[in-house]
Design an enzyme around this catalytic site. Structure first.
Site, PDB file in Angstrom:
ATOM      1  N   ARG A   1      -1.445   7.917   4.636  1.00 53.62           N
ATOM      2  CA  ARG A   1      -1.757   8.591   5.892  1.00 53.62           C
ATOM      3  C   ARG A   1      -0.507   8.839   6.764  1.00 53.62           C
ATOM      4  O   ARG A   1      -0.545   9.609   7.706  1.00 53.62           O
ATOM      5  CB  ARG A   1      -2.810   7.778   6.667  1.00 53.62           C
ATOM      6  CG  ARG A   1      -4.179   7.796   5.990  1.00 53.62           C
ATOM      7  CD  ARG A   1      -5.140   6.742   6.520  1.00 53.62           C
ATOM      8  NE  ARG A   1      -4.937   5.436   5.891  1.00 53.62           N
ATOM      9  CZ  ARG A   1      -5.718   4.373   6.087  1.00 53.62           C
ATOM     10  NH1 ARG A   1      -6.757   4.455   6.908  1.00 53.62           N
ATOM     11  NH2 ARG A   1      -5.459   3.221   5.479  1.00 53.62           N
TER      12      ARG A   1
ATOM     13  N   GLY B   1       0.826  -1.210   0.000  1.00 47.91           N
ATOM     14  CA  GLY B   1       0.000   0.000   0.000  1.00 47.91           C
ATOM     15  C   GLY B   1       0.857   1.257   0.000  1.00 47.91           C
ATOM     16  O   GLY B   1       2.051   1.217   0.308  1.00 47.91           O
TER      17      GLY B   1
ATOM     18  N   ASN C   1      -1.870   3.140  10.690  1.00 47.21           N
ATOM     19  CA  ASN C   1      -2.091   3.857   9.435  1.00 47.21           C
ATOM     20  C   ASN C   1      -1.468   5.247   9.425  1.00 47.21           C
ATOM     21  O   ASN C   1      -1.128   5.770   8.384  1.00 47.21           O
ATOM     22  CB  ASN C   1      -3.586   3.984   9.149  1.00 47.21           C
ATOM     23  CG  ASN C   1      -4.222   2.620   8.927  1.00 47.21           C
ATOM     24  OD1 ASN C   1      -3.630   1.741   8.299  1.00 47.21           O
ATOM     25  ND2 ASN C   1      -5.407   2.425   9.467  1.00 47.21           N
TER      26      ASN C   1
HETATM   27  C1  UD1 Z   1      -7.744  -3.056   6.249  1.00 49.16           C
HETATM   28  C2  UD1 Z   1      -9.058  -3.820   6.030  1.00 49.16           C
HETATM   29  C3  UD1 Z   1      -9.992  -3.472   7.170  1.00 49.16           C
HETATM   30  C4  UD1 Z   1      -9.359  -3.829   8.508  1.00 49.16           C
HETATM   31  C5  UD1 Z   1      -7.985  -3.170   8.660  1.00 49.16           C
HETATM   32  C6  UD1 Z   1      -7.288  -3.765   9.857  1.00 49.16           C
HETATM   33  C7  UD1 Z   1      -9.390  -4.055   3.609  1.00 49.16           C
HETATM   34  C8  UD1 Z   1     -10.116  -3.543   2.419  1.00 49.16           C
HETATM   35  N1  UD1 Z   1      -9.625  -3.419   4.782  1.00 49.16           N
HETATM   36  O1  UD1 Z   1      -8.049  -1.679   6.177  1.00 49.16           O
HETATM   37  O2  UD1 Z   1     -11.214  -4.199   7.029  1.00 49.16           O
HETATM   38  O3  UD1 Z   1     -10.218  -3.429   9.558  1.00 49.16           O
HETATM   39  O4  UD1 Z   1      -7.170  -3.436   7.500  1.00 49.16           O
HETATM   40  O5  UD1 Z   1      -6.087  -3.112  10.152  1.00 49.16           O
HETATM   41  O6  UD1 Z   1      -8.648  -5.011   3.502  1.00 49.16           O
HETATM   42  N2  UD1 Z   1      -1.929  -3.117   0.797  1.00 49.16           N
HETATM   43  C9  UD1 Z   1      -1.341  -3.671  -0.321  1.00 49.16           C
HETATM   44  N3  UD1 Z   1      -1.793  -3.322  -1.547  1.00 49.16           N
HETATM   45  C10 UD1 Z   1      -2.819  -2.467  -1.731  1.00 49.16           C
HETATM   46  C11 UD1 Z   1      -3.421  -1.887  -0.590  1.00 49.16           C
HETATM   47  C12 UD1 Z   1      -2.964  -2.246   0.669  1.00 49.16           C
HETATM   48  O7  UD1 Z   1      -0.407  -4.461  -0.204  1.00 49.16           O
HETATM   49  O8  UD1 Z   1      -3.163  -2.212  -2.882  1.00 49.16           O
HETATM   50  C13 UD1 Z   1      -1.413  -3.474   2.138  1.00 49.16           C
HETATM   51  C14 UD1 Z   1      -0.950  -2.274   2.932  1.00 49.16           C
HETATM   52  O9  UD1 Z   1       0.445  -2.046   2.712  1.00 49.16           O
HETATM   53  C15 UD1 Z   1      -1.248  -2.670   4.377  1.00 49.16           C
HETATM   54  C16 UD1 Z   1      -2.383  -3.652   4.250  1.00 49.16           C
HETATM   55  O10 UD1 Z   1      -2.453  -4.049   2.890  1.00 49.16           O
HETATM   56  O11 UD1 Z   1      -0.148  -3.299   5.000  1.00 49.16           O
HETATM   57  C17 UD1 Z   1      -3.699  -3.029   4.678  1.00 49.16           C
HETATM   58  O12 UD1 Z   1      -3.974  -1.907   3.882  1.00 49.16           O
HETATM   59  P1  UD1 Z   1      -4.568  -0.578   4.519  1.00 49.16           P
HETATM   60  O13 UD1 Z   1      -4.718   0.418   3.415  1.00 49.16           O
HETATM   61  O14 UD1 Z   1      -3.804  -0.176   5.696  1.00 49.16           O
HETATM   62  O15 UD1 Z   1      -6.003  -1.097   4.916  1.00 49.16           O
HETATM   63  P2  UD1 Z   1      -6.959  -0.502   6.041  1.00 49.16           P
HETATM   64  O16 UD1 Z   1      -7.632   0.690   5.516  1.00 49.16           O
HETATM   65  O17 UD1 Z   1      -6.230  -0.366   7.322  1.00 49.16           O
HETATM   66 CA    CA Z   2      -4.129  -0.608   7.962  1.00 43.59          CA
END
Ligand code: UD1
Ligand code: CA
Length: 472
Positions: A18, A14, A231
């Site tokens: 933030r 990701g 985040n």
């Molecule tokens: C996510 C969950 C949410 C949960 C929360 C818990 C989803 C859609 N939402 O939200 O339900 O309550 O985690 O902490 O899954 N990432 C990728 N590729 C991407 C996007 C994200 O590898 O395209 C990785 C990020 O680096 C991160 C993780 O996935 O380590 C979670 O992504 P993040 O954007 O933080 O999700 P949240 O909004 O926290």
């Molecule tokens: Ca997260």
């Protein structure tokens, strides 16, 4: 089925917007290690054999993982980041085990015990397809909510931005972002999800509703404080405070007296009966021997300290080694590559750099000891300076065993003082001193009998003239 047929997929691609940072979110240090390493470590501690980390292709992420975990970690690139569902799909391409554990890279407080429970939930009768870790939070905002059907079974996870009512907002059970499931089931579900949501992303959480349609999704309720996601930097600070507390408790249980709230990095090792006082910071790969005392305010980074050593208040030690029973400080400064051997003393306002202080040698007050080798039992007096730098190059000072360097001396390197030699106070040493020789280099003193009152009268007259404005 044992853990051995389990692979972890860890999502770390990701953008981490933030965090408002040039550094990728998962590389931000927390208690001395990158955020991402904690989830990877917890997965290995829970018994997974391989971890596939989905990253954005930044080489620093790959390099730090292979440095810390070797080839048990494989990194794959998700570019562009189109959501957690897309990231999981990319990761699963590298998985050949029947079961998989999917984690987020931004949940540093998760432990092996929670993950093991998540995997064990798959073994419950009728629940072998998917389990998800949840927790109850007083402030669930920002997390995906767990929706349950009329029978109380998990039916869906809905993201904060897609919530449809006040009732949904009020749901306190949230998704911790950790899942265990059958690889094939997850692959099939991930092929069906679409980015029809508020963020236009592929949500991993959408597989829950798909799987729940045909079989049961088990929710494993874990401890909220251990499952927080990071985040932004305020969450990073909170998670780190929690981690530091956990580390203090661990050392205390291992027989270390920990007073107040020192900050001890994750990888620091401390021997039994050591004592760490308030305000101390132990960073990086630092190791302290048994019974060593680190008094208030010391900062020790990537250093090895022996047993029974004493670091008096406000001593700073960086990338150095300190022997058994050595004493440092208060206010000593050991800069990189200092080696203070057993029983040696480095006192207040003494700075060392790339200097070996051999067994039993002492420099107790106000000195700069750079690029030097100080022999066993040698004594370096107060105010001594090793002049190691000529503005262009650094040079070495060598002091033999049992030598005595009088106070306020300067040793202009490169220079060697032989074993047992004696340098008289106030000497500027510019050429080598042979063994057992006395070096003395200072202007001879003369005394003028009865001269002091005359001198004082002259100064007093001058001061009065200045006060009257006659002189300035
Ligand atoms: C996510 C969950 C949410 C949960 C929360 C818990 C989803 C859609 N939402 O939200 O339900 O309550 O985690 O902490 O899954 N990432 C990728 N590729 C991407 C996007 C994200 O590898 O395209 C990785 C990020 O680096 C991160 C993780 O996935 O380590 C979670 O992504 P993040 O954007 O933080 O999700 P949240 O909004 O926290
Ligand atoms: Ca997260």
């Amino acid at each position: 089925m044992g853990m051995s047929s389990l692979t972890a997929v860890i999502l770390a691609a990701g953008l981490g917007k933030r965090m408002k940072s040039a550094l990728p979110k998962v590389m931000h240090p927390i208690a001395g290690r990158p955020l991402l390493h904690y989830a990877v470590r917890a997965a290995f501690d829970a018994g997974v054999e391989r971890a596939v980390v989905v990253s954005n292709g930044r080489t620093e992420i790959r390099d730090s993982l292979s440095h810390a975990f070797g080839d048990r970690v494989v990194t794959v690139v998700q570019d562009p980041p189109r959501g957690t569902g897309d990231a999981a799909r990319v990761g699963l391409e590298q998985v050949d085990s029947e079961r998989v554990l999917i984690l987020c890279g931004d949940t540093p407080l998760v432990r092996a015990e929670e993950l093991s429970e998540l995997v064990r939930a798959l073994d419950a009768p009728g629940a072998d397809e998917l389990s998800v870790m949840t927790c109850k939070l007083a402030e669930p905002a920002g997390y995906g909510r767990i929706l349950r059907d009329a029978f109380g079974l998990v039916s869906e996870i809905r993201e904060e931005r897609d919530l449809q009512s006040l009732e949904e907002h009020a749901i306190s059970e949230v998704n911790a972002g950790m899942y265990a499931g059958k690889t094939e089931v997850l692959r099939r579900a991930l092929a069906q999800i679409s980015p029809n949501n508020a963020q236009g992303e592929y949500y991993l959480t959408d597989v829950i509703a798909l799987v729940a349609r045909t079989s049961r999704v088990t929710a494993v309720l874990g401890p909220g404080e251990a499952l927080v996601g990071v985040n932004d930097r305020s969450q990073l600070a909170k998670a780190e405070a929690h981690l530091f507390e956990r580390i203090r408790v661990r050392h205390a249980r291992n027989g270390v007296t920990v007073r107040g709230a020192p900050f001890i990095d994750e990888e620091v090792e401390i021997g039994e009966d050591a004592r760490i006082e308030d305000g101390v910071i132990l960073r990086g790969q630092t190791r302290l021997g048994a019974r060593t005392i680190v008094d208030v305010g010391c900062v020790v980074t990537n250093s090895l300290i022996g047993a029974d050593a004493l670091l008096k208040p406000y001593t700073v030690v960086t990338s150095s080694c300190v022997g058994d029973r050595a004493e440092l400080g208060p206010f000593a400064h050991l800069r990189p590559e200092s080696e203070v051997e057993a029983d040696a003393h480095i006192g207040n306002f003494v700075e060392t750099k790339k200097t070996r202080v051999r067994r039993g040698a002492k420099a107790n007050h106000l000195a700069y000891l750079g690029d030097a080798d100080i022999g066993e039992r040698a004594n370096v007096g107060a105010g001594t300076i090793f002049c190691n730098y000529d503005g262009f190059n650094k040079h070495k000072t060598v002091i033999g065993a049992d030598a005595f360097i009088g106070s306020d001396s300067q040793l202009v390197a490169p220079v060697v003082v032989g074993r047992g030699a004696y340098v008289a106070t106030g000497t500027t040493v510019t050429s080598d001193v042979p063994e057992d020789a006395l070096a003395i280099g200072r202007i001879k003193q003369i005394n003028k009998e009865g001269y002091a009152p005359k001198l004082k009268a002259r100064f007093a007259a001058l001061k009065a003239a200045v006060a009257r404005g006659e002189k300035r």
